[in-house]
Design an enzyme around this catalytic site. Structure first.
Site, PDB file in Angstrom:
ATOM      1  N   ASP A  88       0.822  -1.262  -0.121  1.00  0.00           N
ATOM      2  CA  ASP A  88       0.052   0.131  -0.075  1.00  0.00           C
ATOM      3  C   ASP A  88       0.779   1.077   0.162  1.00  0.00           C
ATOM      4  OD1 ASP A  88       0.617  -0.607   2.838  1.00  0.00           O
ATOM      5  OD2 ASP A  88      -0.392   1.294   3.332  1.00  0.00           O
ATOM      6  N   ASP A 101       5.857   0.078   3.349  1.00  0.00           N
ATOM      7  CA  ASP A 101       6.004  -0.881   3.882  1.00  0.00           C
ATOM      8  C   ASP A 101       5.814  -1.986   2.999  1.00  0.00           C
ATOM      9  OD1 ASP A 101       3.327  -1.185   3.903  1.00  0.00           O
ATOM     10  OD2 ASP A 101       3.093  -0.599   6.062  1.00  0.00           O
ATOM     11  N   TYR A 136      -5.280   0.300   9.396  1.00  0.00           N
ATOM     12  CA  TYR A 136      -6.359   0.352   8.358  1.00  0.00           C
ATOM     13  C   TYR A 136      -7.654   0.007   9.185  1.00  0.00           C
ATOM     14  CZ  TYR A 136      -3.342   1.883   4.655  1.00  0.00           C
ATOM     15  OH  TYR A 136      -2.303   2.444   4.097  1.00  0.00           O
ATOM     16  N   GLU A 155       5.820   9.497   3.226  1.00  0.00           N
ATOM     17  CA  GLU A 155       5.451   8.329   2.709  1.00  0.00           C
ATOM     18  C   GLU A 155       4.425   8.512   1.362  1.00  0.00           C
ATOM     19  OE1 GLU A 155       4.545   3.792   4.584  1.00  0.00           O
ATOM     20  OE2 GLU A 155       3.945   5.437   5.805  1.00  0.00           O
TER      21      GLU A 155
END
Length: 494
Positions: free
Chosen positions: A84, A87, A235, A474
């Site tokens: 996603d 990571d 999430y 990120e």
């Protein structure tokens, strides 16, 4: 009449014009955006996020094969899909939303994409092929691969990772309506994209979308309760799952034109009224109500008898977002970027601007009333352009927030694969803690993750370019997916 004799509509036009002008004032030396170049790079980004066995035409050459045994702990094949963000976990909830938005981008603007269309469709198919695997067993939907806590404790290339690749599923006994319905929406949206060129694949996608939706609707419950310790706090579903059920039904309506889905949407927009009205100004991987109303508006604009409550709700969204609207609820930086506190703010201007642009194209000459002022489609398009231009360099930092675009862009993004030497540069394994030296380093990342859009500046338009500040540095797939559509449109309308 206000503003010295000017009408409210004129006042709002002036506010938006001044809003755009003030942004331009601080970036007078920044060249006009090259939307075509940015579009190409925004799609290339997805190749750097691929998991699994990479194809021969992989263009992001510093990435190699990874996670080739995903799903083995459950005896299934879950190789593929996308990481996603920075990571090495595959979170299916945001991955599905990414896919839905990438598919919507292609649906809306495929004729503006030129040679990038094929790459955009490949990016969608990389995900839908994976979701066909994740939904292959009736009444089971695989929702995540990888232990996030363990993964986040390491700084490893995806090609090296040795953290647990645990597979998590939702079932009839332990449901997850939000993730199952979002996967349904993704498959349905993608089926529309592939229908003209690959009708067989399109039919497979829509049939599986129906299956996933029926499972999500029949066995209602949140994956927070089923697999919460593994999906949270990364999430968590903070918004409930009713919006995903409506979202999936709306996409199935678009994909199939079957009255049953129109009936479902009409009935449940009433049943979920309190949830809907509390989330009209939100849109992203966890909040779909604004998107539902914009999507459905396409169906009802030509049929006034079906307009309520969809058009009023979509209008409320516009009025809550647009600067200068008397009911605006969104903050902006001094340089003009939409800003919401939290992680990865850039997901907000890209997703919201996509909705505004899409609604502007649907509404054509229709005028929205925000309090005592009128809003036209041109005003929505102008605002969406201001957000895209900010991302591409028209901002107080005079920098692009897309890696590889322009002459000044983030060099130290929070991304494991980009910040560690590639396999070509360093063939030996880099272990869990051995990568820490690269994480804390002030050196630029050795691998250019072209097209990655970072979380962006703070509320004062400042950006520190620090790998350690993941909230700002990120990238994420669900930032780029709606941006693809925006860039395709502005490429054709520069």
């Amino acid at each position: 009449m206000i503003g010295g004799g000017k009408s409210p509509c004129q006042v709002l036009r002036i506010i938006i014009a001044v809003f755009v002008w003030l942004t331009a004032m601080v970036v007078a030396n920044v060249p006009n955006p090259n939307y075509a170049d940015a579009l190409t790079k925004s799609i290339l980004f997805f190749e750097g996020q691929r998991s699994g066995k990479l194809p021969p035409n992989q263009r992001m050459s510093w990435r190699k094969d990874s996670a080739l045994h995903d799903g083995a702990d459950k005896g299934v094949d879950l190789v593929g899909g996308y990481y996603d963000a920075g990571d090495n976990v595959k979170f299916h909830f945001p991955m599905a939303f990414t896919t839905t938005m990438l598919a919507w981008s292609v649906q809306q603007f495929r004729n503006s994409m030129g040679p990038d269309l094929q790459h955009a469709m490949e990016a969608i198919k990389w995900s839908t092929d994976y979701f066909l695997k994740a939904t292959n067993i009736p009444n089971v939907v695989y929702a995540q691969v990888g232990n996030a806590e363990d993964d986040h404790n390491c700084w490893e290339r995806p090609e090296d990772m040795d953290t647990p690749r645990t597979t998590f599923a939702v079932t009839a006994q332990a449901p997850g309506s939000e993730v199952s319905a979002e996967i349904s929406a993704a498959l349905a949206a993608a089926s529309v994209v592939f229908k003209p060129t690959d009708p067989g694949y399109s039919k497979l996608l829509v049939n599986r979308a129906i299956q996933a939706f029926e499972f999500a609707d029949k066995y209602r419950g949140s994956y927070n309760d089923s697999i919460g310790p593994w999906v949270c706090p990364f999430y968590c579903n903070y918004n409930g799952y009713n919006d995903e059920l409506l979202w999936a039904a709306a996409w199935l309506l678009k994909a199939t034109r079957k009255p049953v889905y129109w009936g479902y949407v009409k009935q449940n927009i009433i049943n979920f009224k309190s949830d809907m009205e509390s989330g009209l100004s939100e849109f992203g991987w966890d909040a779909k109500y604004a998107g539902i109303n914009v999507l459905i508006s396409k169906f009802v604009l030509d049929n006034p008898s079906n307009a309520n409550p969809f058009l009023p709700y979509a209008d409320t969204f516009v009025c809550s977002v647009l600067p200068g609207s008397p009911t605006n609820t969104v903050r902006y930086t001094p340089g003009g970027l939409m800003y919401k506190s939290g992680i990865c703010n850039m997901q907000n201007p890209t997703a919201m601007s996509f909705l505004l642009l899409t609604y502007a194209r649907y509404m054509k000459s229709r005028v929205i009333r925000c309090g005592n002022v009128d809003v036209t489609s041109k005003m929505l398009i102008r605002f969406a352009r201001s957000q895209v231009n900010y991302i591409l360099g028209r901002n107080p930092m005079n920098m692009s927030y897309m890696v590889g675009y322009g002459t000044k862009f983030p060099q130290r993004i929070h991304h494991r694969g980009a910040s560690l030497p590639s396999i070509d540069q360093h063939p030996g394994k880099i272990g869990c803690k051995e990568g820490t030296q690269y994480f804390v380093s002030e050196n630029p990342n050795p691998n250019l993750h072209i097209g990655a859009v970072v979380g962006g500046p703070d509320i004062k338009d400042n950006y520190a370019d620090s790998r350690r500040d993941s909230a700002k540095s990120e990238p994420a797939t669900y930032v780029n997916a709606p941006l693809v559509g925006l860039l395709a449109y502005f490429k054709e309308h520069p």
